[in-house]
Design a protein around this motif. Sequence first.
Motif, short mmCIF file in Angstrom:
data_model
loop_
_atom_site.label_atom_id
_atom_site.label_comp_id
_atom_site.label_asym_id
_atom_site.label_seq_id
_atom_site.Cartn_x
_atom_site.Cartn_y
_atom_site.Cartn_z
N SER A 2 0.82 -1.22 0.00
CA SER A 2 0.00 0.00 0.00
C SER A 2 0.85 1.26 0.00
O SER A 2 0.36 2.34 -0.30
N PHE A 3 2.11 1.14 0.38
CA PHE A 3 3.04 2.27 0.38
C PHE A 3 4.45 1.71 0.29
O PHE A 3 4.65 0.50 0.41
N ALA A 4 5.42 2.58 0.07
CA ALA A 4 6.81 2.15 -0.04
C ALA A 4 7.71 3.18 0.64
O ALA A 4 7.33 4.32 0.84
N GLY A 5 8.91 2.72 0.99
CA GLY A 5 9.85 3.60 1.63
C GLY A 5 9.69 3.60 3.14
O GLY A 5 8.89 2.84 3.70
N CYS A 6 10.46 4.44 3.82
CA CYS A 6 10.42 4.52 5.28
C CYS A 6 9.23 5.38 5.70
O CYS A 6 9.30 6.61 5.66
N GLU A 7 8.15 4.75 6.10
CA GLU A 7 6.90 5.42 6.47
C GLU A 7 6.42 4.80 7.79
O GLU A 7 5.63 3.86 7.79
N PRO A 8 6.88 5.31 8.93
CA PRO A 8 6.54 4.69 10.21
C PRO A 8 5.05 4.59 10.49
O PRO A 8 4.60 3.68 11.18
N MET A 9 4.25 5.54 9.93
CA MET A 9 2.80 5.51 10.15
C MET A 9 2.03 5.09 8.91
O MET A 9 0.81 5.26 8.83
N GLY A 10 2.74 4.52 7.94
CA GLY A 10 2.09 4.08 6.72
C GLY A 10 0.92 3.13 6.92
O GLY A 10 -0.10 3.27 6.24
N PRO A 11 1.00 2.16 7.85
CA PRO A 11 -0.13 1.25 8.03
C PRO A 11 -1.42 1.95 8.44
O PRO A 11 -2.50 1.38 8.28
N PHE A 12 -1.33 3.19 8.93
CA PHE A 12 -2.53 3.92 9.34
C PHE A 12 -3.03 4.84 8.23
O PHE A 12 -4.20 4.78 7.85
N TRP A 13 -2.15 5.70 7.69
CA TRP A 13 -2.65 6.65 6.70
C TRP A 13 -2.92 6.00 5.34
O TRP A 13 -3.63 6.58 4.51
N ALA A 14 -2.38 4.80 5.10
CA ALA A 14 -2.59 4.14 3.81
C ALA A 14 -3.82 3.24 3.80
O ALA A 14 -4.07 2.56 2.80
N LEU A 15 -4.59 3.21 4.87
CA LEU A 15 -5.79 2.37 4.90
C LEU A 15 -6.74 2.75 3.76
O LEU A 15 -7.03 3.93 3.54
N LYS A 16 -7.22 1.73 3.06
CA LYS A 16 -8.14 1.96 1.94
C LYS A 16 -9.36 1.07 2.09
O LYS A 16 -9.28 -0.02 2.66
N PRO A 17 -10.50 1.51 1.57
CA PRO A 17 -11.73 0.71 1.72
C PRO A 17 -11.68 -0.56 0.90
O PRO A 17 -11.13 -0.60 -0.22
N GLU A 18 -12.26 -1.62 1.45
CA GLU A 18 -12.35 -2.88 0.72
C GLU A 18 -13.28 -2.74 -0.48
O GLU A 18 -13.02 -3.27 -1.56
N LYS A 19 -14.38 -2.00 -0.30
CA LYS A 19 -15.31 -1.75 -1.40
C LYS A 19 -14.93 -0.45 -2.09
O LYS A 19 -14.55 0.52 -1.44
N ALA A 20 -15.06 -0.43 -3.40
CA ALA A 20 -14.69 0.75 -4.16
C ALA A 20 -15.47 1.98 -3.71
O ALA A 20 -16.67 1.89 -3.39
N TRP A 21 -14.78 3.11 -3.65
CA TRP A 21 -15.37 4.41 -3.35
C TRP A 21 -15.88 4.54 -1.91
O TRP A 21 -16.65 5.43 -1.59
N GLY A 22 -15.45 3.64 -1.03
CA GLY A 22 -15.81 3.80 0.37
C GLY A 22 -15.04 4.94 1.00
O GLY A 22 -13.98 5.36 0.52
N ARG A 23 -15.56 5.44 2.11
CA ARG A 23 -14.90 6.56 2.79
C ARG A 23 -14.93 6.33 4.29
O ARG A 23 -15.97 5.98 4.85
N LEU A 24 -13.79 6.53 4.93
CA LEU A 24 -13.68 6.37 6.37
C LEU A 24 -14.17 7.64 7.06
O LEU A 24 -13.61 8.72 6.87
N VAL A 25 -15.23 7.52 7.84
CA VAL A 25 -15.77 8.64 8.60
C VAL A 25 -15.92 8.23 10.06
O VAL A 25 -15.93 7.05 10.38
N LYS A 26 -16.02 9.22 10.95
CA LYS A 26 -16.15 8.95 12.38
C LYS A 26 -17.24 9.84 12.96
O LYS A 26 -16.99 10.91 13.53
N PRO A 27 -18.51 9.42 12.83
CA PRO A 27 -19.60 10.24 13.37
C PRO A 27 -19.56 10.38 14.88
O PRO A 27 -19.89 11.44 15.41
N GLU A 28 -19.14 9.33 15.57
CA GLU A 28 -19.12 9.35 17.04
C GLU A 28 -17.69 9.45 17.52
O GLU A 28 -16.97 8.45 17.61
N VAL A 29 -17.25 10.68 17.82
CA VAL A 29 -15.86 10.91 18.16
C VAL A 29 -15.53 10.55 19.61
O VAL A 29 -14.37 10.59 20.01
N ARG A 30 -16.55 10.16 20.39
CA ARG A 30 -16.30 9.82 21.79
C ARG A 30 -15.82 8.38 21.95
O ARG A 30 -15.42 7.97 23.05
N THR A 31 -15.88 7.59 20.88
CA THR A 31 -15.40 6.21 20.93
C THR A 31 -14.19 6.06 20.02
O THR A 31 -14.06 6.78 19.02
#
Length: 354
Positions: A71-100
């Motif tokens: 999903s990424f290349a090179g020295c990217e210590p936080m790559g596993p987090f910012w490179a997350l992509k949806p399994e289904k096409a055109w999905g979007r990661l949202v967080k309606p409930e910020v208390r959890t």
Amino acid sequence: MTVTLLLEPAGRSCWDEPVHIAVRGLAPEQPVTLRASLRDENGALFRAHARYRADARGELDLERAPALGGSFAGCEPMGPFWALKPEKAWGRLVKPEVRTPFPVELEVLDDPEPGRLLCQARHEHDFLQPGVQRELVRAGRVRAALFLPPGEPPLLIVRVFCGLILLLFPLFLSQVKGPGVGLLGISEGGELCLSMASFLKGITAAVIINSSLASAGGGIHYRGEILPPVGINKNSIKVTKDGFADIVGVLNSPLEGPEQKSFIPVERAESSFLFLVDQDDLNWKSEFYANEACKCLQAQGRRKPQVICYPGAGHYIEPPYFPLPGFHACLGGRSCYLGRRAQGHAMAPLDAWK
């Protein structure tokens, strides 16, 4: 030797806090795959993976070891987090409930794929610091959420915005120590920030992220004054081969012709302005509009605002390490590109969030 996945901080952290990821107990120069996944509140799955090779001691440290592909290349210590992509096409990661928190599952697998599972760990990402209070506001037509940090409010609140978050726009009113109020707005929220800083007293600072200089979607009303929207030229909409809308030239210019009356009068503003822009923004000409606002302010004798450009960041410059799609819905539901590049989008918030 048992293979272990080490996270620091362990177990839980705020989303904008870097996580140190390391693996111990591997064979010397052993090839492995590190895989990250999470499910959002609607059950949608997001994944990222990268291939690595352990060092001569059988250790893997993402702060030193480069990803060899995935999903990424090179020295990217936080790559596993910012490179997350949806399994289904055109999905979007949202967080309606910020208390959890968002739980992220991390796994280390032997290569070649599909290798056996060597170890795993779970890390929870919080969006609110301990002690932050969230109160819903219902006053007339205003629908908002008020976030209050514990104790006395600091001069600048970095990870927790203290103020009103309007649900209609991504606009943040941040509390600052003293009589003033600071504004932060993205896209159309930035237009509202410009309007508020122009018409309202007590606005001491405004951060504008990839905004135009006029109301794009609807008129702005204040005490009998109306700033009508500049409107769009639908004939300028182009459709790409994969069905996305190219809208970078759709917005009518607020600086030319009869639409010039729609220009937000930033010369009235007493605020200090900071513009964060992406020269590759595919929604509109954000860098151009920011520079025009600077000219207007300086012509009125105001202090020169600061403009910071982040190439490849995309239309949204969000908190660090948060994955975003490269598109959003607009113009009757058709999606358009945001103009981001994955690495550019990941790097810009690290500087902007300071």
